[in-house]
Design a protein around this motif. Structure first.
Motif, PDB file in Angstrom:
ATOM      1  N   ALA A 192       0.818  -1.212   0.000  1.00  0.00           N
ATOM      2  CA  ALA A 192       0.000   0.000   0.000  1.00  0.00           C
ATOM      3  C   ALA A 192       0.852   1.262   0.000  1.00  0.00           C
ATOM      4  N   SER A 193       1.993   1.220   0.664  1.00  0.00           N
ATOM      5  CA  SER A 193       2.854   2.411   0.697  1.00  0.00           C
ATOM      6  C   SER A 193       3.450   2.693  -0.676  1.00  0.00           C
ATOM      7  N   TRP A 194       3.889   1.648  -1.356  1.00  0.00           N
ATOM      8  CA  TRP A 194       4.415   1.821  -2.722  1.00  0.00           C
ATOM      9  C   TRP A 194       3.323   2.368  -3.636  1.00  0.00           C
ATOM     10  N   GLN A 195       2.136   1.772  -3.564  1.00  0.00           N
ATOM     11  CA  GLN A 195       1.071   2.204  -4.446  1.00  0.00           C
ATOM     12  C   GLN A 195       0.583   3.614  -4.121  1.00  0.00           C
ATOM     13  N   ASP A 196       0.757   4.066  -2.907  1.00  0.00           N
ATOM     14  CA  ASP A 196       0.425   5.444  -2.576  1.00  0.00           C
ATOM     15  C   ASP A 196       1.323   6.409  -3.350  1.00  0.00           C
ATOM     16  N   HIS A 197       2.592   6.043  -3.537  1.00  0.00           N
ATOM     17  CA  HIS A 197       3.492   6.858  -4.358  1.00  0.00           C
ATOM     18  C   HIS A 197       3.028   6.885  -5.812  1.00  0.00           C
ATOM     19  N   TRP A 198       2.473   5.796  -6.303  1.00  0.00           N
ATOM     20  CA  TRP A 198       2.006   5.753  -7.692  1.00  0.00           C
ATOM     21  C   TRP A 198       1.088   6.920  -8.020  1.00  0.00           C
ATOM     22  N   ARG A 199       0.113   7.114  -7.163  1.00  0.00           N
ATOM     23  CA  ARG A 199      -0.929   8.089  -7.480  1.00  0.00           C
ATOM     24  C   ARG A 199      -0.366   9.490  -7.673  1.00  0.00           C
ATOM     25  N   ARG A 200       0.645   9.813  -6.908  1.00  0.00           N
ATOM     26  CA  ARG A 200       1.234  11.148  -7.020  1.00  0.00           C
ATOM     27  C   ARG A 200       2.170  11.273  -8.212  1.00  0.00           C
ATOM     28  N   ALA A 201       2.634  10.140  -8.757  1.00  0.00           N
ATOM     29  CA  ALA A 201       3.587  10.177  -9.866  1.00  0.00           C
ATOM     30  C   ALA A 201       2.977   9.724 -11.191  1.00  0.00           C
ATOM     31  N   GLY A 202       1.690   9.398 -11.208  1.00  0.00           N
ATOM     32  CA  GLY A 202       1.058   8.975 -12.446  1.00  0.00           C
ATOM     33  C   GLY A 202       1.321   7.537 -12.825  1.00  0.00           C
ATOM     34  N   VAL A 203       1.781   6.712 -11.893  1.00  0.00           N
ATOM     35  CA  VAL A 203       2.026   5.292 -12.145  1.00  0.00           C
ATOM     36  C   VAL A 203       0.729   4.517 -11.907  1.00  0.00           C
ATOM     37  N   THR A 204       0.490   3.500 -12.732  1.00  0.00           N
ATOM     38  CA  THR A 204      -0.754   2.733 -12.625  1.00  0.00           C
ATOM     39  C   THR A 204      -0.528   1.239 -12.408  1.00  0.00           C
ATOM     40  N   HIS A 205       0.646   0.734 -12.719  1.00  0.00           N
ATOM     41  CA  HIS A 205       0.954  -0.689 -12.626  1.00  0.00           C
ATOM     42  C   HIS A 205       2.373  -0.853 -12.077  1.00  0.00           C
ATOM     43  N   GLY A 206       2.681  -2.081 -11.622  1.00  0.00           N
ATOM     44  CA  GLY A 206       4.006  -2.268 -11.046  1.00  0.00           C
ATOM     45  C   GLY A 206       4.523  -3.688 -11.161  1.00  0.00           C
ATOM     46  N   GLU A 263      18.105   7.221   2.334  1.00  0.00           N
ATOM     47  CA  GLU A 263      18.150   8.631   2.714  1.00  0.00           C
ATOM     48  C   GLU A 263      18.146   9.542   1.496  1.00  0.00           C
ATOM     49  N   GLY A 264      17.254  10.513   1.526  1.00  0.00           N
ATOM     50  CA  GLY A 264      17.230  11.534   0.488  1.00  0.00           C
ATOM     51  C   GLY A 264      16.528  11.140  -0.793  1.00  0.00           C
ATOM     52  N   ARG A 265      15.830  10.009  -0.815  1.00  0.00           N
ATOM     53  CA  ARG A 265      15.154   9.579  -2.045  1.00  0.00           C
ATOM     54  C   ARG A 265      13.717  10.093  -2.072  1.00  0.00           C
ATOM     55  N   HIS A 266      13.265  10.451  -3.279  1.00  0.00           N
ATOM     56  CA  HIS A 266      11.907  10.923  -3.478  1.00  0.00           C
ATOM     57  C   HIS A 266      11.354  10.269  -4.737  1.00  0.00           C
ATOM     58  N   TYR A 267      10.243   9.567  -4.566  1.00  0.00           N
ATOM     59  CA  TYR A 267       9.682   8.785  -5.672  1.00  0.00           C
ATOM     60  C   TYR A 267       9.388   9.663  -6.886  1.00  0.00           C
ATOM     61  N   ARG A 268       8.710  10.759  -6.669  1.00  0.00           N
ATOM     62  CA  ARG A 268       8.325  11.613  -7.800  1.00  0.00           C
ATOM     63  C   ARG A 268       9.549  12.168  -8.519  1.00  0.00           C
ATOM     64  N   THR A 269      10.584  12.512  -7.775  1.00  0.00           N
ATOM     65  CA  THR A 269      11.808  13.017  -8.403  1.00  0.00           C
ATOM     66  C   THR A 269      12.431  11.971  -9.305  1.00  0.00           C
ATOM     67  N   LEU A 270      12.456  10.722  -8.842  1.00  0.00           N
ATOM     68  CA  LEU A 270      13.016   9.649  -9.659  1.00  0.00           C
ATOM     69  C   LEU A 270      12.166   9.411 -10.903  1.00  0.00           C
ATOM     70  N   ALA A 271      10.841   9.471 -10.749  1.00  0.00           N
ATOM     71  CA  ALA A 271       9.964   9.290 -11.902  1.00  0.00           C
ATOM     72  C   ALA A 271      10.157  10.406 -12.923  1.00  0.00           C
ATOM     73  N   ASP A 272      10.290  11.621 -12.438  1.00  0.00           N
ATOM     74  CA  ASP A 272      10.418  12.761 -13.338  1.00  0.00           C
ATOM     75  C   ASP A 272      11.763  12.798 -14.063  1.00  0.00           C
ATOM     76  N   ALA A 273      12.729  12.012 -13.587  1.00  0.00           N
ATOM     77  CA  ALA A 273      14.043  12.012 -14.236  1.00  0.00           C
ATOM     78  C   ALA A 273      14.029  11.300 -15.580  1.00  0.00           C
ATOM     79  N   LEU A 274      13.097  10.363 -15.790  1.00  0.00           N
ATOM     80  CA  LEU A 274      13.137   9.560 -17.015  1.00  0.00           C
ATOM     81  C   LEU A 274      13.094  10.401 -18.287  1.00  0.00           C
ATOM     82  N   PRO A 275      12.169  11.346 -18.451  1.00  0.00           N
ATOM     83  CA  PRO A 275      12.187  12.146 -19.686  1.00  0.00           C
ATOM     84  C   PRO A 275      13.474  12.947 -19.859  1.00  0.00           C
ATOM     85  N   GLN A 276      14.114  13.293 -18.746  1.00  0.00           N
ATOM     86  CA  GLN A 276      15.389  14.007 -18.841  1.00  0.00           C
ATOM     87  C   GLN A 276      16.480  13.088 -19.390  1.00  0.00           C
ATOM     88  N   TRP A 277      16.359  11.789 -19.114  1.00  0.00           N
ATOM     89  CA  TRP A 277      17.352  10.833 -19.597  1.00  0.00           C
ATOM     90  C   TRP A 277      17.164  10.485 -21.067  1.00  0.00           C
TER      91      TRP A 277
END
Length: 263
Positions: free
Chosen positions: A35-49, A228-242
């Motif tokens: 449930a904690s992982w899936q809670d991050h999904w909603r804020r980052a636009g993820v739907t499956h895992g 320490e220092g990790r943020h799910y949304r930040t990691l998700a947002d990095a993909l288009p930059q890559w």
């Protein structure tokens, strides 16, 4: 990430109480519930895992399978499998949503893969439409490619393939050899595990090596050993930059839907 479906292809869930295998390098003291992982999904636009068996549980996949059963339409799994596991055990894992065997080859263990029981396991996995997901020490991809031999299974390299910063060309030369014999994929994940390599450079190299249709993305949540220092949304947002926005769209849904068999 937008309103289209998107897959996080690398995360771990686990309790705080299940025992670790002997010799485990790291066993988190905290729980990482689905449930904690899936809670991050909603804020980052993820739907499956895709859930990946943690190394500290070895081949005891009970918690992985239980988690898959909580949301079978949106979850798939990558299991660590004993090469002596019988076909009935593999069939049960397949029914639960497992679609790959994880080869945790940290500690220069790639020689194991060349042994007949492991070669046979990869053949049986391939017959079920599974692939092999490889987790390796820095710079070990060339040795792993040699150990894989002629097994037919497709291969996914976790965490950008974890090249040695001083020998990146050797990693991609080995990837080219392997890609001549079977489908090769890379998971763009865990840039903080790259020991100084630039994720943008590695993403571009993977795009050139295997093409945009054989790349997937993963958050590596909950970032075991690197919390320490990790943020799910930040990691998700990095993909288009890559990889750029157009490639990112396929990496987030089309590719993982094909690889892990999402509807």
């Amino acid at each position: 990430m937008g309103t289209s479906p998107a897959v996080d292809c690398h995360a771990h869930v686990f309790s705080a109480t299940a025992p670790a295998i002997r010799g485990a390098r790291y066993r988190p003291a905290y729980p990482a519930p689905l449930a904690s992982w899936q809670d991050h999904w909603r804020r980052a636009g993820v739907t499956h895992g895709v859930l990946v068996q943690p190394s500290f549980f070895g081949t005891e996949n009970a918690e992985l399978v239980a988690a898959l059963g909580l949301d079978p339409g949106r979850l798939r799994g990558v299991a660590v499998v004993d090469p002596e596991a019988d076909d009935a055990a593999l069939d049960r894992m397949h029914a639960a949503g497992v679609r790959a065997v994880r080869l945790n080859l940290r500690g220069a263990l790639e020689g194991l893969v060349a042994l007949p029981p492991w070669q046979a396991l990869l053949g049986r996995a391939h017959a079920r439409g599974w692939h092999a997901e490889v987790f390796a020490d820095a710079g070990r991809v060339p040795a792993i490619v040699e150990a894989l031999g002629t097994t037919p299974a497709s291969v996914v390299f976790d965490h950008f393939g974890h090249p040695d910063p001083a020998a990146i060309d050797a990693t991609f030369a080995a990837v080219a050899r392997l890609a001549a014999t079977r489908p090769v994929w890379a998971k763009l994940s865990a840039p903080y595990r790259l020991e100084g390599c630039d994720p943008v450079d590695l993403a571009r190299r993977w795009l050139a090596a295997v093409g945009p249709a054989r790349l997937v993305w993963g958050s590596d949540w909950p970032w075991t050993g690197h919390e320490e220092g990790r943020h799910y949304r930040t990691l998700a947002d990095a993909l288009p930059q890559w990889v750029g926005a157009e490639a990112a769209r396929g990496i987030l849904w089309d590719n993982p839907a094909r690889l892990y068999r999402f509807a």
